[in-house]
Design an enzyme around this catalytic site. Structure first.
Site, PDB file in Angstrom:
ATOM      1  N   GLY A  31     -37.044  93.329   0.462  1.00  0.00           N
ATOM      2  CA  GLY A  31     -38.061  94.344  -0.332  1.00  0.00           C
ATOM      3  C   GLY A  31     -39.209  93.518  -0.793  1.00  0.00           C
ATOM      4  O   GLY A  31     -39.134  92.268  -1.045  1.00  0.00           O
ATOM      5  N   GLY A  33     -42.114  93.996  -4.106  1.00  0.00           N
ATOM      6  CA  GLY A  33     -42.762  94.870  -5.150  1.00  0.00           C
ATOM      7  C   GLY A  33     -44.268  94.452  -5.393  1.00  0.00           C
ATOM      8  O   GLY A  33     -44.774  93.580  -4.766  1.00  0.00           O
ATOM      9  N   SER A  34     -44.803  94.828  -6.326  1.00  0.00           N
ATOM     10  CA  SER A  34     -46.197  94.539  -6.771  1.00  0.00           C
ATOM     11  C   SER A  34     -46.213  92.970  -7.093  1.00  0.00           C
ATOM     12  O   SER A  34     -47.335  92.145  -6.683  1.00  0.00           O
ATOM     13  CB  SER A  34     -46.659  95.166  -7.824  1.00  0.00           C
ATOM     14  OG  SER A  34     -45.974  96.537  -8.194  1.00  0.00           O
ATOM     15  N   TYR A  35     -45.178  92.434  -8.035  1.00  0.00           N
ATOM     16  CA  TYR A  35     -45.324  91.220  -8.154  1.00  0.00           C
ATOM     17  C   TYR A  35     -44.293  89.979  -7.646  1.00  0.00           C
ATOM     18  O   TYR A  35     -44.203  88.980  -7.923  1.00  0.00           O
ATOM     19  CB  TYR A  35     -45.185  91.045  -9.979  1.00  0.00           C
ATOM     20  CG  TYR A  35     -46.422  91.930 -10.434  1.00  0.00           C
ATOM     21  CD1 TYR A  35     -47.504  91.671 -10.243  1.00  0.00           C
ATOM     22  CD2 TYR A  35     -45.924  92.951 -11.347  1.00  0.00           C
ATOM     23  CE1 TYR A  35     -48.626  92.456 -10.951  1.00  0.00           C
ATOM     24  CE2 TYR A  35     -46.577  93.666 -12.159  1.00  0.00           C
ATOM     25  CZ  TYR A  35     -48.085  93.475 -11.874  1.00  0.00           C
ATOM     26  OH  TYR A  35     -49.136  94.306 -12.372  1.00  0.00           O
ATOM     27  N   GLY A  36     -43.278  90.796  -6.851  1.00  0.00           N
ATOM     28  CA  GLY A  36     -42.321  89.957  -6.367  1.00  0.00           C
ATOM     29  C   GLY A  36     -41.582  90.509  -5.136  1.00  0.00           C
ATOM     30  O   GLY A  36     -42.044  91.293  -4.696  1.00  0.00           O
ATOM     31  N   THR A  37     -40.732  89.576  -4.522  1.00  0.00           N
ATOM     32  CA  THR A  37     -40.158  89.753  -3.315  1.00  0.00           C
ATOM     33  C   THR A  37     -38.725  89.793  -3.645  1.00  0.00           C
ATOM     34  O   THR A  37     -38.175  88.934  -4.386  1.00  0.00           O
ATOM     35  CB  THR A  37     -40.768  88.789  -2.319  1.00  0.00           C
ATOM     36  OG1 THR A  37     -41.952  88.819  -2.145  1.00  0.00           O
ATOM     37  CG2 THR A  37     -40.193  88.877  -0.911  1.00  0.00           C
ATOM     38  N   VAL A  38     -37.954  90.455  -2.880  1.00  0.00           N
ATOM     39  CA  VAL A  38     -36.525  90.776  -2.951  1.00  0.00           C
ATOM     40  C   VAL A  38     -35.941  89.971  -1.615  1.00  0.00           C
ATOM     41  O   VAL A  38     -36.270  90.503  -0.915  1.00  0.00           O
ATOM     42  CB  VAL A  38     -36.030  92.011  -3.335  1.00  0.00           C
ATOM     43  CG1 VAL A  38     -34.451  92.183  -3.674  1.00  0.00           C
ATOM     44  CG2 VAL A  38     -36.679  92.680  -4.593  1.00  0.00           C
ATOM     45  N   LYS A  53     -34.445  88.844  -6.904  1.00  0.00           N
ATOM     46  CA  LYS A  53     -35.691  89.324  -6.955  1.00  0.00           C
ATOM     47  C   LYS A  53     -36.750  88.102  -7.487  1.00  0.00           C
ATOM     48  O   LYS A  53     -36.389  87.638  -8.797  1.00  0.00           O
ATOM     49  CB  LYS A  53     -35.805  90.564  -7.919  1.00  0.00           C
ATOM     50  CG  LYS A  53     -37.191  91.052  -8.209  1.00  0.00           C
ATOM     51  CD  LYS A  53     -36.875  92.342  -9.057  1.00  0.00           C
ATOM     52  CE  LYS A  53     -38.280  93.184  -9.528  1.00  0.00           C
ATOM     53  NZ  LYS A  53     -37.923  94.213 -10.293  1.00  0.00           N
ATOM     54  N   ASP A 147     -38.830 105.875 -13.770  1.00  0.00           N
ATOM     55  CA  ASP A 147     -39.312 105.624 -12.574  1.00  0.00           C
ATOM     56  C   ASP A 147     -38.567 106.026 -11.277  1.00  0.00           C
ATOM     57  O   ASP A 147     -38.245 105.271 -10.344  1.00  0.00           O
ATOM     58  CB  ASP A 147     -39.639 104.139 -12.408  1.00  0.00           C
ATOM     59  CG  ASP A 147     -40.575 103.715 -11.004  1.00  0.00           C
ATOM     60  OD1 ASP A 147     -41.345 104.840 -10.437  1.00  0.00           O
ATOM     61  OD2 ASP A 147     -40.724 102.724 -10.621  1.00  0.00           O
TER      62      ASP A 147
END
Length: 322
Positions: A31, A33-38, A53, A147
């Site tokens: 996955g 995200g805006s600031y990170g990768t999972v 994450k 969210d």
């Protein structure tokens, strides 16, 4: 790394070695995200698969690093529930923050709907009642998610719902959570107002879209209404491509496709959640709803007791609204 890949970049090597130091073997990306990768990872010490994450401090905003991320970690540390993604550990280095989480191996509910279309009412009932239990637990602890959306509902290998992504979650201070407000039908517990806009437009309640201070407990139940509608119809109830149109639509009663065979009980519940704030269902209303109770594997007496206790503040702390 695939066979044809070039040499790993220094950054890739850096985080892999940090992870290895702590006993994690990092695998594929699952996955972004805006600031990170999972990433998927194997925790050698406990012999389990986990999700990692990885947040880059260079890419993340100051606001995220100083406000939302510490809040997310603080909230997740206090949570333990079968329908919430478990938090295991946070590791911080000079350039990154690593958050180790429970791995949900079944993907997310949005992918499921995109692949299979609308759920049967039984499956929607199962998933929605699991979501309700998780949110009832959160709200009973004075925590709001802010969210909720289909991609934040992950599935484990038995296709049970696990609520994820507590990046916008917030602990509502106790003294603010127990004021009587006539506009929220004397629901003492659910009267704190938030100012920060969080989440996605398609799942946002009208008061958020209007830029008004909003009740975050009731913004969660609005998002739950959007989720239930989408589970049974396979499309979002409101078109979020045009903000003006979206605002208009959210002020009117939501319409179900005429050819759908959704039960009236289910439709009524959606309508109760997608109502204006003064009439909107709280999670206590939702968990007591006969349609939801039908799908609970056991009676949610504990959740109901906790929520009711939260709604009965000690008489000394009640400030009668002028």
């Amino acid at each position: 790394m695939g066979k044809g890949d070039t040499e790993p970049t220094p950054t890739t090597t850096a985080y892999r070695s940090v992870m290895e130091e702590y006993g994690y073997e990092v695998g594929k990306i699952i996955g972004n995200g805006s600031y990170g990768t999972v990433y998927e990872a194997y925790y050698t010490k406990q012999k389990v698969m986990v999700a990692v994450k990885i947040i880059s401090k260079k890419k993340a905003s100051e606001d995220y690093l100083n406000k939302f991320l510490p809040r997310e970690i603080q909230v997740m540390k206090t949570l333990r529930h079968k329908h919430l993604i478990n938090f295991y550990q946070a590791i911080e280095t000079t350039s990154r923050v690593y958050i180790i989480l429970e791995l949900a191996q079944g993907g997310d509910v949005l992918e499921w709907i995109q692949h299979y279309g609308a759920c049967s009412e039984n499956l929607a009932g199962k998933w929605f009642s699991q979501l309700t239990l998780g949110i009832a637990y959160l709200h009973s602890k004075g925590i709001v998610h802010r969210d909720l959306k289909l991609e934040n509902l992950l599935l484990d290998k038995r296709e049970n719902v696990k609520i994820s992504d507590f990046g916008f979650a917030k602990m509502v201070p106790n003294n603010q959570a127990v004021r009587i407000s006539p506009s929220y039908r004397q629901m003492n517990c659910f009267t704190h107002l938030s100012q920060t806009y969080c989440g996605s437009f398609a799942y946002a309640c009208p008061e958020i879209l209007l830029g008004l201070p909003y009740n975050p407990f009731l913004s969660d139940t609005w998002s739950m209404g959007v989720i239930l509608y989408t589970l049974v119809v396979a499309r979002l109830p409101f078109d979020d491509t045009n903000l003006k149109k979206l605002l208009k639509e959210t002020q009117k009663e939501v319409i179900f496709p005429s050819n759908s065979n959704i039960s009236q009980e289910c439709k009524n519940l959606v309508l109760h959640m997608l109502s204006q704030a003064t009439k909107r269902a709280t999670v206590l209303d939702v968990i007591k709803n006969p349609w939801v109770i039908k799908f609970q594997t056991e009676q949610p007496t504990n959740e109901i007791r906790l929520l009711e206790a939260m709604c009965q503040p000690p008489s000394l702390t009640i400030h009668q609204a002028k």
